[in-house]
Design a protein around this motif. Structure first.
Motif: not given
Length: 211
Positions: A8-36
């Motif tokens: 069970e998550p402990h939300w009061d001691s949680a951290a958010l981790i975002t992964i590789d949300m960089q402009r080149d990986f956005l859907s229409d980026g240089a190395f784009g991944l659909a749906g990003t």
């Protein structure tokens, strides 16, 4: 049905981790991944909720220097042959616009493994391979903030989020995946991730407990 108390998550001691949300990986980026690009609105809600609650946020990023020497083998030839994406100094290596309080990344510090402070308890951190814990200070950073639950979202579930989730379980974190804030997802992928002991939830469910 009650959640397993070991998962069970402990939300009061949680951290958010975002992964590789960089402009080149956005859907229409240089190395784009659909749906990003499409998951950005939900990522915006998640980051806003964690900031409001004063909980840590770590934006994991990739950087591919032109020599390609410290790049995944599957992409090493591509980079060494001139493939230009998430290259230090390039606009494409920056986080998606509006995702973090500061747009600019300190490439030299990140490549040295140093977390870059972007805002109160908010960081950028470079990873050299698929997993966010491999050869990084992520575990140290999370431990320093008293984190025992990690909430993952971002780019390309089969690769970097999946590897990072496995590494988090190996370190005995409670692990959450936000299913509508991760790209390249599938029902099979979700079943496999859940089978590791990961809690699956939507953005609405993740922000409702005021993490």
């Amino acid at each position: 049905m009650a959640l397993d108390p070991h998962l069970e998550p402990h939300w009061d001691s949680a951290a958010l981790i975002t992964i590789d949300m960089q402009r080149d990986f956005l859907s229409d980026g240089a190395f784009g991944l659909a749906g990003t690009t499409e998951v950005l609105p939900n990522l915006g809600k998640l980051t806003a909720a964690f900031r409001s609650a004063g909980r840590p946020i770590v934006h994991i990023v990739r950087l591919y220097p032109a020599d390609g020497l410290d790049v995944d083998r599957v992409r090493r030839t591509l980079v060494q042959d001139g493939g230009q994406f998430v290259r230090p100094g390039s606009p494409g290596r920056l986080l998606a616009e509006g995702l973090a309080p500061i747009d600019e990344l300190d490439d030299d510090a990140l490549l040295r493994g140093e977390p870059q402070l972007l805002g109160p308890a908010e960081y950028a951190l470079y990873k050299p391979r698929w997993g966010a814990f491999y050869r990084t200070r992520l575990d140290e950073l999370l431990t320093g903030h008293g984190v025992d639950t990690v909430v993952f979202a971002g780019c390309n579930l089969p690769n970097c989020p999946r590897a990072s989730i496995i590494e988090a379980h190996e370190r005995d974190y409670r692990v959450v995946l936000v299913t509508d804030a991760v790209s390249q997802a599938s029902e099979q992928g979700f079943r496999e991730i859940a089978g590791l002991g990961t809690t699956l939830c939507t953005t609405a469910e993740a922000v409702s407990p005021a993490p």
